[in-house]
Design an enzyme around this catalytic site. Structure first.
Site, mmCIF file in Angstrom:
data_model
loop_
_atom_site.group_PDB
_atom_site.id
_atom_site.type_symbol
_atom_site.label_atom_id
_atom_site.label_comp_id
_atom_site.label_asym_id
_atom_site.label_seq_id
_atom_site.Cartn_x
_atom_site.Cartn_y
_atom_site.Cartn_z
ATOM 1 N N HIS A 1 0.806 -1.232 0.000
ATOM 2 C CA HIS A 1 0.000 0.000 0.000
ATOM 3 C C HIS A 1 0.833 1.274 0.000
ATOM 4 C CE1 HIS A 1 -3.650 -2.269 0.582
ATOM 5 N NE2 HIS A 1 -3.280 -2.725 1.748
ATOM 6 N N HIS B 1 -6.512 -7.493 0.142
ATOM 7 C CA HIS B 1 -6.606 -6.054 -0.153
ATOM 8 C C HIS B 1 -5.948 -5.731 -1.491
ATOM 9 C CE1 HIS B 1 -6.671 -6.351 4.341
ATOM 10 N NE2 HIS B 1 -7.678 -5.514 4.189
HETATM 11 C C1 EL8 Z 1 -8.374 -2.714 9.611
HETATM 12 C C2 EL8 Z 1 -7.113 -0.704 7.311
HETATM 13 C C3 EL8 Z 1 -6.825 -2.026 6.615
HETATM 14 O O1 EL8 Z 1 -8.544 -3.492 11.899
HETATM 15 C C4 EL8 Z 1 -5.339 -2.221 6.472
HETATM 16 O O2 EL8 Z 1 -9.037 -3.324 8.864
HETATM 17 C C5 EL8 Z 1 -5.075 -3.492 5.664
HETATM 18 C C6 EL8 Z 1 -3.601 -3.770 5.529
HETATM 19 C C7 EL8 Z 1 -3.371 -4.963 4.623
HETATM 20 C C8 EL8 Z 1 -8.152 -2.793 11.067
HETATM 21 C C9 EL8 Z 1 -7.248 -1.717 10.908
HETATM 22 C C10 EL8 Z 1 -7.470 -1.649 9.577
HETATM 23 N N1 EL8 Z 1 -6.853 -0.796 8.745
HETATM 24 N N2 EL8 Z 1 -3.117 -4.755 3.344
HETATM 25 O O3 EL8 Z 1 -3.422 -6.114 5.013
HETATM 26 O O4 EL8 Z 1 -2.868 -5.787 2.500
HETATM 27 C C11 EL8 Z 1 -8.549 -0.318 7.083
HETATM 28 N N3 EL8 Z 1 -6.423 -0.907 11.603
HETATM 29 C C12 EL8 Z 1 -6.081 -0.986 12.938
HETATM 30 C C13 EL8 Z 1 -5.011 -0.219 13.341
HETATM 31 C C14 EL8 Z 1 -4.596 -0.252 14.684
HETATM 32 C C15 EL8 Z 1 -5.269 -1.045 15.584
HETATM 33 C C16 EL8 Z 1 -6.363 -1.824 15.188
HETATM 34 C C17 EL8 Z 1 -6.769 -1.798 13.854
HETATM 35 O O5 EL8 Z 1 -4.841 -1.144 16.874
HETATM 36 C C18 EL8 Z 1 -5.140 -0.106 17.776
HETATM 37 F F1 EL8 Z 1 -4.497 0.999 17.367
HETATM 38 F F2 EL8 Z 1 -6.471 0.095 17.725
HETATM 39 F F3 EL8 Z 1 -4.740 -0.488 18.967
HETATM 40 ZN ZN ZN Z 2 -4.047 -7.269 3.201
#
Ligand code: EL8
Ligand code: ZN
Length: 435
Positions: free
Chosen positions: A136, A173
């Site tokens: 990404h 994704h």
């Molecule tokens: C989730 C974006 C997707 O949960 C990222 O879905 C995909 C990356 C990938 C999710 C989250 C997302 N982010 N690409 O595999 O191939 C939409 N983010 C997230 C971040 C921090 C987190 C929890 C979820 O931990 C926290 F900060 F809340 F403690």
């Molecule tokens: Zn992914």
């Protein structure tokens, strides 16, 4: 078919980084995967390398100087001084600032770059970097847990020796960062299979995104719906990849093996088994084209470890037992000590046969348009003299960076130099890793 020469890149420190409490991306998974690979003795079938660490200069072959300088400087301790830069570079919740962030980027990017160089120098047929695949990351900003786009930088290296490179992405994704980098050129054919619709991240990857200018028809997107199973996925994957092989005839392939397309992934919505995911890797292996394999997403740690260990065995063409061998991380797999767990979440497969046939037909009709495109020479370019070519990909190709003697110096002795050979001793440098 004779077995291929496989190079495997693993930095024993890469599993020690931590995105922060609660974050789905866990670099520790890389230590678990490596441990399982060693426990299956698959290291004995590969050339093992402690990889090159990418410099800021290497990263600026794609990314902006300002962005990379920011990644070099920002730390959890000085982040207060960078508040305006954080949003500018999209660093925050998804892409947090954590201890050693730049070193982490240097390791995973250097390993993909090292793999590309080994392939260019014909040191191997297949190069593996499970720490890479961060698809990404954009030229000017981080995105979706990705900071430096190792894939783009590795493909730029491959393009020094290869007229045409195919990029394949089986992460759940869309591989938006790689698609964007090469959207305007015919030197790289990007092919992404992903969940599309209902605002699923990143929201791009529609079948009508086909490239532009010189790159028109050199972007392929296969947008899928939730719940796709092995049979449906293979039904679309194999014909699409075969069409691209026939029409585009790539001289090198980079395969991103994101394991969040597996069933029961914490962030995914597909129903692939390790065998189904592996079927795609096997198909690409058997195309017999120089191949760089990288990781990507994957958030149910035990299944990512199973999947990429299994796929390592496919790439070295070695049968391994379905019964997991002892590894110091065995408890991660508790209750089901098998390599191929049953697919439980039988989410309804929303991809009808007709839908998949229509997508495949659409891809075919677009690819037919390139057979008349004279711009990409279909006869192979002789090796070293291949000129780097100014084009829309990046502002300028880098002066050739060749690391030869250092390469050899870095090649570590057989695994027992790393590990004392006694699996029960916690001598491995990664036993300090956080979970
Ligand atoms: C989730 C974006 C997707 O949960 C990222 O879905 C995909 C990356 C990938 C999710 C989250 C997302 N982010 N690409 O595999 O191939 C939409 N983010 C997230 C971040 C921090 C987190 C929890 C979820 O931990 C926290 F900060 F809340 F403690
Ligand atoms: Zn992914």
């Amino acid at each position: 078919m004779s077995k291929k020469i496989v190079s495997y890149f693993y930095d024993p420190e890469v599993g020690n980084f931590h995105y922060g409490p609660g974050h789905p991306m866990k670099p520790h998974r890389l230590a678990v995967i490596n441990s399982l690979i060693l426990s299956y003795n698959l290291d004995k079938k590969m050339q093992i390398y402690r990889p090159y660490r990418a410099s800021a200069h290497d990263m600026c072959r794609f990314h902006s100087d300002e962005y990379i300088e920011f990644l070099q400087r920002v730390t959890p301790q000085n982040i207060q001084g960078y508040t305006k830069y954080l949003s500018h570079f999209n660093v925050g919740d998804d892409c947090p600032v954590f201890e050693g962030l730049f070193d982490f980027c240097s390791m995973y990017t250097g390993a993909s770059l090292d793999g590309a160089m080994k392939l260019n120098n014909k040191c191997c047929d297949i190069a593996i970097n499970w720490s890479g695949g961060l698809h990404h990351a954009k030229k000017f900003e981080a995105s979706g847990f990705c900071y430096v786009n190792d894939i783009v930088i590795a493909i730029l290296e491959l393009l020094k020796y290869h007229a045409r490179v195919m990029y394949i992405d089986i992460d759940v994704h869309h591989g938006d960062g790689v698609q964007e980098a090469f959207y305007l050129t015919d030197r790289v054919m990007t092919v992404s299979f992903h969940k599309y619709g209902n605002n699923f991240f990143p929201g791009t990857g529609d079948m009508y995104e086909i490239g532009a200018e010189s790159g028109r028809y050199y972007t392929v997107n296969v947008p899928l719906k939730e719940g796709i199973d092995d049979a449906s996925y293979v039904q679309v994957f194999k014909p699409v990849i075969q069409y691209v092989m026939d029409f585009y005839q790539p001289t090198a392939i980079l395969l991103q093996c994101g394991a969040d397309s597996l069933s029961n992934d914490r962030l995914g919505c597909f129903s692939l088994s390790t065998k189904g995911h592996g079927e795609c890797v096997k198909f690409v292996r058997d195309l017999n084209v120089p191949l760089l394999v990288v990781g990507g997403g994957g958030y149910t740690l035990r299944n990512v470890a199973r999947c990429w260990t299994y796929e390592t065995s496919l790439l070295v063409d070695e049968q391994i037992s379905n019964e997991l061998p002892y590894t110091k991380y065995l408890e991660y797999f508790a209750a089901d000590l098998t390599l191929h767990p049953e697919v439980q979440t039988r989410q309804e497969n929303a991809n009808s046969k007709q839908y998949l046939e229509a997508i495949t037909r659409h891809v075919y009709d677009n690819l037919k348009m390139i057979q008349h495109s004279p711009s990409v020479q279909m006869n192979d370019i002789p090796g070293d003299s291949f000129p780097s070519q100014e084009d829309a990909m990046v502002d300028e190709m880098d002066p050739d960076i060749r690391i030869s003697q250092a390469d050899e110096d870095r090649r570590i002795e057989p695994t027992n130099e790393f590990y004392d050979g006694d699996k029960d001793q916690d001598k491995s440098p990664d036993d300090t890793s956080n979970r």
